[in-house]
Motif scaffolding. Structure first.
Motif, PDB file in Angstrom:
ATOM      1  N   LEU A 104      29.392  19.720 -44.041  1.00 26.86           N
ATOM      2  CA  LEU A 104      30.556  19.648 -44.921  1.00 26.86           C
ATOM      3  C   LEU A 104      30.558  20.810 -45.906  1.00 26.86           C
ATOM      4  CD1 LEU A 104      33.068  18.197 -46.056  1.00 26.86           C
ATOM      5  CD2 LEU A 104      31.504  16.932 -47.548  1.00 26.86           C
ATOM      6  N   LEU A 105      29.426  21.051 -46.534  1.00 26.06           N
ATOM      7  CA  LEU A 105      29.339  22.126 -47.526  1.00 26.06           C
ATOM      8  C   LEU A 105      29.595  23.493 -46.899  1.00 26.06           C
ATOM      9  CD1 LEU A 105      26.297  20.875 -49.618  1.00 26.06           C
ATOM     10  CD2 LEU A 105      28.707  20.884 -50.304  1.00 26.06           C
ATOM     11  N   SER A 121      31.397  24.078 -44.272  1.00 28.44           N
ATOM     12  CA  SER A 121      32.820  24.168 -43.934  1.00 28.44           C
ATOM     13  C   SER A 121      33.658  24.511 -45.166  1.00 28.44           C
ATOM     14  CB  SER A 121      33.316  22.870 -43.306  1.00 28.44           C
ATOM     15  OG  SER A 121      33.404  21.843 -44.270  1.00 28.44           O
ATOM     16  N   LEU A 122      33.140  24.200 -46.350  1.00 25.72           N
ATOM     17  CA  LEU A 122      33.842  24.494 -47.598  1.00 25.72           C
ATOM     18  C   LEU A 122      33.327  25.782 -48.249  1.00 25.72           C
ATOM     19  CD1 LEU A 122      33.806  20.878 -49.053  1.00 25.72           C
ATOM     20  CD2 LEU A 122      35.763  22.083 -48.048  1.00 25.72           C
ATOM     21  N   SER A 123      32.437  26.492 -47.554  1.00 23.51           N
ATOM     22  CA  SER A 123      31.824  27.731 -48.053  1.00 23.51           C
ATOM     23  C   SER A 123      31.076  27.516 -49.369  1.00 23.51           C
ATOM     24  CB  SER A 123      32.882  28.825 -48.221  1.00 23.51           C
ATOM     25  OG  SER A 123      33.490  29.109 -46.995  1.00 23.51           O
ATOM     26  N   LEU A 124      30.432  26.377 -49.476  1.00 23.11           N
ATOM     27  CA  LEU A 124      29.601  26.070 -50.636  1.00 23.11           C
ATOM     28  C   LEU A 124      28.134  26.193 -50.233  1.00 23.11           C
ATOM     29  CD1 LEU A 124      31.449  22.911 -52.019  1.00 23.11           C
ATOM     30  CD2 LEU A 124      31.372  25.174 -53.076  1.00 23.11           C
ATOM     31  N   PRO A 125      27.248  26.411 -51.209  1.00 24.61           N
ATOM     32  CA  PRO A 125      25.816  26.469 -50.881  1.00 24.61           C
ATOM     33  C   PRO A 125      25.359  25.150 -50.254  1.00 24.61           C
ATOM     34  CG  PRO A 125      26.191  27.076 -53.189  1.00 24.61           C
ATOM     35  CD  PRO A 125      27.499  26.608 -52.630  1.00 24.61           C
ATOM     36  N   ALA A 126      24.648  25.251 -49.154  1.00 25.92           N
ATOM     37  CA  ALA A 126      24.217  24.060 -48.418  1.00 25.92           C
ATOM     38  C   ALA A 126      22.884  23.556 -48.950  1.00 25.92           C
ATOM     39  CB  ALA A 126      24.134  24.370 -46.929  1.00 25.92           C
ATOM     40  N   GLY A 162      22.012  16.712 -42.767  1.00 22.04           N
ATOM     41  CA  GLY A 162      22.776  17.546 -41.831  1.00 22.04           C
ATOM     42  C   GLY A 162      24.276  17.363 -41.996  1.00 22.04           C
ATOM     43  N   GLU A 163      24.702  16.125 -42.211  1.00 19.09           N
ATOM     44  CA  GLU A 163      26.127  15.857 -42.435  1.00 19.09           C
ATOM     45  C   GLU A 163      26.610  16.532 -43.715  1.00 19.09           C
ATOM     46  OE1 GLU A 163      26.929  11.643 -42.294  1.00 19.09           O
ATOM     47  OE2 GLU A 163      25.751  11.413 -40.457  1.00 19.09           O
ATOM     48  N   GLY A 168      24.673  22.573 -54.324  1.00 19.27           N
ATOM     49  CA  GLY A 168      25.999  22.674 -53.715  1.00 19.27           C
ATOM     50  C   GLY A 168      26.651  21.306 -53.601  1.00 19.27           C
ATOM     51  N   TRP A 169      25.856  20.304 -53.205  1.00 22.62           N
ATOM     52  CA  TRP A 169      26.397  18.947 -53.086  1.00 22.62           C
ATOM     53  C   TRP A 169      26.767  18.398 -54.457  1.00 22.62           C
ATOM     54  CZ3 TRP A 169      28.681  16.271 -49.564  1.00 22.62           C
ATOM     55  CH2 TRP A 169      28.854  14.902 -49.707  1.00 22.62           C
ATOM     56  N   LEU A 170      25.923  18.655 -55.451  1.00 25.61           N
ATOM     57  CA  LEU A 170      26.219  18.206 -56.811  1.00 25.61           C
ATOM     58  C   LEU A 170      27.506  18.854 -57.314  1.00 25.61           C
ATOM     59  CD1 LEU A 170      25.400  16.587 -59.309  1.00 25.61           C
ATOM     60  CD2 LEU A 170      24.022  18.561 -60.014  1.00 25.61           C
ATOM     61  N   SER A 171      27.661  20.133 -57.057  1.00 23.82           N
ATOM     62  CA  SER A 171      28.874  20.850 -57.456  1.00 23.82           C
ATOM     63  C   SER A 171      30.100  20.259 -56.769  1.00 23.82           C
ATOM     64  CB  SER A 171      28.734  22.331 -57.104  1.00 23.82           C
ATOM     65  OG  SER A 171      29.918  23.016 -57.361  1.00 23.82           O
ATOM     66  N   TYR A 172      29.963  19.957 -55.485  1.00 22.27           N
ATOM     67  CA  TYR A 172      31.063  19.350 -54.739  1.00 22.27           C
ATOM     68  C   TYR A 172      31.428  17.997 -55.339  1.00 22.27           C
ATOM     69  CZ  TYR A 172      33.659  17.164 -50.949  1.00 22.27           C
ATOM     70  OH  TYR A 172      34.618  16.508 -50.219  1.00 22.27           O
ATOM     71  N   MET A 173      30.422  17.187 -55.653  1.00 24.95           N
ATOM     72  CA  MET A 173      30.672  15.866 -56.226  1.00 24.95           C
ATOM     73  C   MET A 173      31.349  15.978 -57.599  1.00 24.95           C
ATOM     74  SD  MET A 173      27.237  13.739 -55.204  1.00 24.95           S
ATOM     75  CE  MET A 173      27.859  12.146 -55.721  1.00 24.95           C
ATOM     76  N   GLN A 174      30.972  16.970 -58.371  1.00 23.12           N
ATOM     77  CA  GLN A 174      31.557  17.150 -59.694  1.00 23.12           C
ATOM     78  C   GLN A 174      33.028  17.551 -59.607  1.00 23.12           C
ATOM     79  OE1 GLN A 174      28.740  20.010 -61.186  1.00 23.12           O
ATOM     80  NE2 GLN A 174      27.510  18.442 -62.214  1.00 23.12           N
TER      81      GLN A 174
END
Length: 158
Positions: free
Chosen positions: A65-66, A68-73, A60-61, A77-83
């Motif tokens: 976050l995702l 709020s950044l308009s990224l796929p939840a 959920g956290e 999406g998390w992997l992309s954010y981390m990259q």
């Protein structure tokens, strides 16, 4: 927007630990289902819930976050954010390991679901036998047509 790398590292470590514990419990559940030990199963379900709650809270956290950044939840999406976050790229392998452990949990849970389904079918058949009901089968009638027939013989009559 950036997140605290230490917080992410701790979250991933807690998630990995929870996922490993959940996998262990799912393996134990499989054995308990095979043994049909319903009392042990009740206790195990409570323990599984604890680890599932941890994983859901962290998911959920990440989702918040995702979004709020308009990224796929989702996990991609998390992997992309981390990259895209240089502080988080060293933790990508931990994320991938967590995803593998969760995939193992999902597979084990599906196997347990099949075991439960088979147990339910067996129990239903046994109850029907005790009640004297059999599964309906198609039989030919005197006119050559088919009819569903469920013969009923109670245990007393048998």
């Amino acid at each position: 927007m950036s997140v605290n790398p230490q917080l992410v590292r701790e979250m991933l470590a807690r998630d990995q630990q929870a996922a490993e514990q959940l996998l262990t419990l799912l393996q134990q559940e499989s054995e308990i289902l095979k043994q049909r030990d319903h009392e042990a199963l009740a206790t195990l379900v409570e323990a599984k819930s604890e680890y599932i709650n941890i994983l859901e809270a962290h998911a959920g956290e990440r989702t918040a976050l995702l979004k709020s950044l308009s990224l796929p939840a989702d996990s991609n999406g998390w992997l992309s954010y981390m990259q895209n976050q240089t502080e988080l790229t060293p933790m990508i392998s931990a994320w991938e390991e967590l995803q593998q452990t969760l995939a193992h949990c999902k597979k084990r849970n599906e196997i347990n679901g099949k075991l439960i389904g088979r147990s339910q079918q067996t129990l239903k058949r046994l109850v029907n036998l005790i009640k004297g009901k059999t599964e309906s089968s198609e039989l030919y009638n005197a006119k050559g047509g088919t009819t569903n027939s469920s013969l009923s013989n109670t245990v007393v009559k048998a």
